[in-house]
Motif scaffolding. Structure first.
Motif, PDB file in Angstrom:
ATOM      1  N   GLY A  66     -22.668 -42.812  50.386  1.00 15.22           N
ATOM      2  CA  GLY A  66     -22.874 -41.702  49.485  1.00 15.22           C
ATOM      3  C   GLY A  66     -22.636 -40.356  50.004  1.00 15.22           C
ATOM      4  O   GLY A  66     -22.029 -40.358  51.097  1.00 15.22           O
ATOM      5  N   ASP A  67     -23.093 -39.219  49.250  1.00 16.62           N
ATOM      6  CA  ASP A  67     -22.746 -38.118  49.722  1.00 16.62           C
ATOM      7  C   ASP A  67     -23.841 -37.142  49.407  1.00 16.62           C
ATOM      8  O   ASP A  67     -24.924 -37.707  48.777  1.00 16.62           O
ATOM      9  CB  ASP A  67     -21.527 -37.378  49.548  1.00 16.62           C
ATOM     10  N   GLY A  68     -23.766 -35.574  49.591  1.00 15.45           N
ATOM     11  CA  GLY A  68     -24.947 -34.882  49.096  1.00 15.45           C
ATOM     12  C   GLY A  68     -26.344 -35.210  49.738  1.00 15.45           C
ATOM     13  O   GLY A  68     -26.353 -35.633  50.967  1.00 15.45           O
ATOM     14  N   LEU A  69     -27.239 -35.108  48.991  1.00 16.02           N
ATOM     15  CA  LEU A  69     -28.852 -35.213  49.408  1.00 16.02           C
ATOM     16  C   LEU A  69     -29.015 -36.553  49.876  1.00 16.02           C
ATOM     17  O   LEU A  69     -29.792 -36.763  50.861  1.00 16.02           O
ATOM     18  CB  LEU A  69     -29.760 -34.693  48.591  1.00 16.02           C
ATOM     19  N   SER A 203     -19.228 -25.400  36.466  1.00 14.67           N
ATOM     20  CA  SER A 203     -18.672 -25.739  37.883  1.00 14.67           C
ATOM     21  C   SER A 203     -19.976 -26.084  38.854  1.00 14.67           C
ATOM     22  O   SER A 203     -19.675 -26.997  39.532  1.00 14.67           O
ATOM     23  CB  SER A 203     -17.533 -24.991  38.255  1.00 14.67           C
ATOM     24  N   GLU A 204     -20.737 -25.435  38.735  1.00 18.99           N
ATOM     25  CA  GLU A 204     -21.916 -25.104  39.520  1.00 18.99           C
ATOM     26  C   GLU A 204     -22.770 -26.242  39.246  1.00 18.99           C
ATOM     27  O   GLU A 204     -23.338 -27.016  40.222  1.00 18.99           O
ATOM     28  CB  GLU A 204     -22.723 -23.920  39.741  1.00 18.99           C
ATOM     29  N   LEU A 205     -23.007 -26.592  37.922  1.00 22.86           N
ATOM     30  CA  LEU A 205     -23.760 -27.794  37.370  1.00 22.86           C
ATOM     31  C   LEU A 205     -23.231 -29.023  38.161  1.00 22.86           C
ATOM     32  O   LEU A 205     -23.753 -30.042  38.536  1.00 22.86           O
ATOM     33  CB  LEU A 205     -23.804 -28.038  36.217  1.00 22.86           C
ATOM     34  N   GLN A 210     -23.515 -33.503  41.881  1.00 24.66           N
ATOM     35  CA  GLN A 210     -22.865 -34.375  43.187  1.00 24.66           C
ATOM     36  C   GLN A 210     -23.687 -34.221  44.393  1.00 24.66           C
ATOM     37  O   GLN A 210     -23.903 -35.159  44.860  1.00 24.66           O
ATOM     38  CB  GLN A 210     -21.368 -33.890  43.292  1.00 24.66           C
ATOM     39  N   SER A 211     -24.260 -33.019  44.812  1.00 29.52           N
ATOM     40  CA  SER A 211     -24.839 -33.046  45.731  1.00 29.52           C
ATOM     41  C   SER A 211     -26.295 -33.560  45.986  1.00 29.52           C
ATOM     42  O   SER A 211     -26.812 -33.860  47.024  1.00 29.52           O
ATOM     43  CB  SER A 211     -24.925 -31.557  46.319  1.00 29.52           C
ATOM     44  N   ASN A 212     -26.779 -33.609  44.690  1.00 22.65           N
ATOM     45  CA  ASN A 212     -28.070 -34.218  44.483  1.00 22.65           C
ATOM     46  C   ASN A 212     -28.147 -35.495  44.037  1.00 22.65           C
ATOM     47  O   ASN A 212     -29.162 -36.225  43.725  1.00 22.65           O
ATOM     48  CB  ASN A 212     -29.050 -33.316  43.596  1.00 22.65           C
ATOM     49  N   GLY A 213     -26.843 -36.320  44.233  1.00 23.04           N
ATOM     50  CA  GLY A 213     -26.784 -37.688  43.825  1.00 23.04           C
ATOM     51  C   GLY A 213     -27.198 -38.133  42.453  1.00 23.04           C
ATOM     52  O   GLY A 213     -27.669 -39.233  41.874  1.00 23.04           O
ATOM     53  N   LEU A 214     -27.018 -37.083  41.502  1.00 22.07           N
ATOM     54  CA  LEU A 214     -27.117 -37.258  40.009  1.00 22.07           C
ATOM     55  C   LEU A 214     -25.954 -37.807  39.265  1.00 22.07           C
ATOM     56  O   LEU A 214     -25.995 -38.066  38.167  1.00 22.07           O
ATOM     57  CB  LEU A 214     -27.417 -36.216  39.408  1.00 22.07           C
ATOM     58  N   MET A 215     -24.778 -37.981  40.003  1.00 24.47           N
ATOM     59  CA  MET A 215     -23.520 -38.241  39.254  1.00 24.47           C
ATOM     60  C   MET A 215     -23.495 -39.882  38.897  1.00 24.47           C
ATOM     61  O   MET A 215     -23.005 -40.302  38.188  1.00 24.47           O
ATOM     62  CB  MET A 215     -22.436 -38.064  40.190  1.00 24.47           C
TER      63      MET A 215
END
Length: 238
Positions: A66-69, A203-205, A210-215
């Motif tokens: 994964g990525d982000g947090l 776009s920030e959302l 993505q960065s917080n693993g919510l995708m």
């Protein structure tokens, strides 16, 4: 002569990867020993190549870990002694707070001069905190806005549900039909979530999700979706 600081650099964008490496090469005491484009490659490198500091992009999709947090959390658990410099375009309060909770003491905004990457490496190599100017400014604003109050961001289960569906590509109308709520209610819940997170644009959302693993939370059962880092149950539904 002092041994150079051995650095691994990870970023999915070739231009940023090249720019970060060139910026680091300007520091005589820093040596780039490996490069990675996604998490699978990065973890394999960290398991086989000796390094002193990791410089990694936060949003780096496509890998096994994964990525982000979630990726930062994995790296902190499996390489606890490895200092990490996080590269990001995001400055929102929830993200910076969570990175700090994970033990990251250096964040560099890609919008700042790339020389700050080398300065960050020098600092974390001595276990010292380093934030680039844009990040430092965001943190100062956060402290002023907090006014000594608890600044923990907790989204309700319904707000998180709306955010997850929205960043998956659904429109407000489609979400309202799927969840059997009015368009006005869905729009309000989305806007409330963004306000809590300190975000102004869609776009920030998307970047935040993505960065917080919510995708990719489709495997969560209803009611189990919670704000990354939240230890208890989500806040009451709004």
């Amino acid at each position: 002569m002092q041994n150079p600081i051995k650095v691994v650099v990870a970023d999915d964008h070739p231009v940023i990867l090249f720019g970060a490496e060139q910026a680091l090469l300007k520091f005589p005491g820093i040596q780039v020993v490996a490069r990675a484009r996604q998490s699978t490659e990065l973890v394999k490198i960290l398991q086989t190549v000796a390094c002193d500091v990791l410089v990694t992009d936060l949003a780096m999709p496509g890998g096994q870990y994964g990525d982000g947090l979630p990726l930062i959390g994995y790296l902190r658990r499996n390489f606890p002694d490895l200092p990490i410099v996080v590269l990001t375009m995001l400055e929102n309060a929830a993200l910076l707070k969570r990175l700090s909770e994970l033990g990251v003491i250096s964040v560099v905004n890609k919008a700042d001069d790339l020389s700050h990457i080398g300065l960050a490496v020098q600092h974390v190599g001595r276990n010292l905190e380093y934030m680039s100017p844009s990040v430092k400014s965001a943190l100062e604003t956060l402290r002023m806005n907090a006014g000594g109050k608890n600044d923990e961001v907790i989204l309700s289960k319904r707000e998180l549900e709306v955010v997850r569906l929205f960043v998956s590509g659904m429109t407000i109308k489609e979400i309202s039909e799927q969840l059997n709520r009015s368009i006005k209610t869905i729009s309000t819940q989305k806007n409330t979530a963004m306000r809590k997170l300190g975000l102004e644009r869609d776009s920030e959302l998307f970047h935040y999700a993505q960065s917080n693993g919510l995708m990719n939370l489709s495997s969560y059962a209803p009611g189990e979706i919670r704000e990354p880092g939240e230890s208890g149950a989500a806040a009451d539904e709004s």
